[in-house]
Scaffold this motif. Structure first.
Motif, PDB file in Angstrom:
ATOM      1  N   ILE A   1       0.878  -1.163   0.000  1.00 45.63           N
ATOM      2  CA  ILE A   1       0.000   0.000   0.000  1.00 45.63           C
ATOM      3  C   ILE A   1       0.918   1.216   0.000  1.00 45.63           C
ATOM      4  CG2 ILE A   1      -1.598   1.322   1.435  1.00 45.63           C
ATOM      5  CD1 ILE A   1      -2.720  -1.415   2.381  1.00 45.63           C
ATOM      6  N   SER A   2       0.719   2.103  -0.945  1.00 42.08           N
ATOM      7  CA  SER A   2       1.567   3.287  -1.045  1.00 42.08           C
ATOM      8  C   SER A   2       1.244   4.280   0.059  1.00 42.08           C
ATOM      9  CB  SER A   2       1.392   3.965  -2.407  1.00 42.08           C
ATOM     10  OG  SER A   2       1.922   3.150  -3.414  1.00 42.08           O
ATOM     11  N   SER A   3       2.285   4.845   0.624  1.00 42.14           N
ATOM     12  CA  SER A   3       2.136   5.840   1.670  1.00 42.14           C
ATOM     13  C   SER A   3       1.563   7.125   1.087  1.00 42.14           C
ATOM     14  CB  SER A   3       3.498   6.119   2.313  1.00 42.14           C
ATOM     15  OG  SER A   3       3.356   7.126   3.279  1.00 42.14           O
ATOM     16  N   ARG A   4       0.591   7.685   1.785  1.00 41.77           N
ATOM     17  CA  ARG A   4      -0.039   8.936   1.347  1.00 41.77           C
ATOM     18  C   ARG A   4       0.176  10.054   2.349  1.00 41.77           C
ATOM     19  NH1 ARG A   4      -3.310   4.822   0.538  1.00 41.77           N
ATOM     20  NH2 ARG A   4      -4.174   4.417  -1.507  1.00 41.77           N
ATOM     21  N   GLY A   5       0.825   9.762   3.444  1.00 38.89           N
ATOM     22  CA  GLY A   5       0.936  10.750   4.501  1.00 38.89           C
ATOM     23  C   GLY A   5      -0.384  10.891   5.261  1.00 38.89           C
TER      24      GLY A   5
ATOM     25  N   SER B   1      -6.317   6.688   5.469  1.00 39.47           N
ATOM     26  CA  SER B   1      -6.537   6.072   4.153  1.00 39.47           C
ATOM     27  C   SER B   1      -5.756   4.772   4.014  1.00 39.47           C
ATOM     28  CB  SER B   1      -6.139   7.033   3.029  1.00 39.47           C
ATOM     29  OG  SER B   1      -6.996   8.141   3.018  1.00 39.47           O
ATOM     30  N   GLU B   2      -4.537   4.750   4.535  1.00 46.19           N
ATOM     31  CA  GLU B   2      -3.724   3.543   4.456  1.00 46.19           C
ATOM     32  C   GLU B   2      -4.353   2.416   5.273  1.00 46.19           C
ATOM     33  OE1 GLU B   2       0.413   4.447   5.312  1.00 46.19           O
ATOM     34  OE2 GLU B   2       0.166   6.353   4.255  1.00 46.19           O
ATOM     35  N   THR B   3      -4.822   2.738   6.460  1.00 47.03           N
ATOM     36  CA  THR B   3      -5.476   1.740   7.309  1.00 47.03           C
ATOM     37  C   THR B   3      -6.771   1.260   6.666  1.00 47.03           C
ATOM     38  OG1 THR B   3      -4.518   2.722   9.297  1.00 47.03           O
ATOM     39  CG2 THR B   3      -6.460   1.315   9.603  1.00 47.03           C
ATOM     40  N   LEU B   4      -7.536   2.180   6.099  1.00 48.12           N
ATOM     41  CA  LEU B   4      -8.771   1.811   5.418  1.00 48.12           C
ATOM     42  C   LEU B   4      -8.477   0.877   4.247  1.00 48.12           C
ATOM     43  CD1 LEU B   4     -11.807   2.034   4.912  1.00 48.12           C
ATOM     44  CD2 LEU B   4     -11.326   4.133   3.592  1.00 48.12           C
ATOM     45  N   GLN B   5      -7.457   1.197   3.464  1.00 45.59           N
ATOM     46  CA  GLN B   5      -7.109   0.353   2.319  1.00 45.59           C
ATOM     47  C   GLN B   5      -6.715  -1.041   2.791  1.00 45.59           C
ATOM     48  OE1 GLN B   5      -4.102   1.957  -0.299  1.00 45.59           O
ATOM     49  NE2 GLN B   5      -4.540   0.452  -1.889  1.00 45.59           N
TER      50      GLN B   5
END
Length: 113
Positions: free
Chosen positions: A63-67, A71-75
């Motif tokens: 999962i690409s980091s978005r800062g 969103s990362e946890t949701l993905q």
């Protein structure tokens, strides 16, 4: 209003079946935009329709980091709910879960699986 390029990206992402992932570069290639993986990320950020954006990951299977940890946890949660597994490094084994670019097979109710 989405550009033609964005619509091509959205159309590819919309076809990724549950339980499968595609890389940003793969989506770009399938949309006729080889070498434009970053454009896929920008387009998904600006999507004007619901898409399974969570099924697009980077070429390392991560999962690409978005800062944005939300969103990362949701993905991560959305992918895990679809049955995808992550290894000790937090990567999805692409040899097992990468979508081949074909249409999803019809399920019993005529829906993609």
């Amino acid at each position: 209003m989405a550009s033609d390029v964005h619509r091509r990206i959205f159309d590819v992402v919309a076809r990724i079946p549950a339980g499968r992932v595609a890389t940003y570069g793969q989506v770009a290639r399938l949309a006729g935009l080889g070498g434009q993986a970053r454009l896929v990320g920008y387009a998904l950020h600006m999507a004007d329709r619901p898409l399974p954006w969570h099924r697009v990951i980077n070429a390392r299977g991560e999962i690409s980091s978005r800062g944005d940890s939300f969103s990362e946890t949701l993905q991560y949660r959305l992918l895990a709910a679809e049955g995808l597994v992550f290894d000790e490094q937090g990567r999805i084994p692409l040899d097992r879960f990468r979508w081949d670019g074909e249409e999803a097979p019809a399920g019993p109710a005529g829906e993609g699986s």
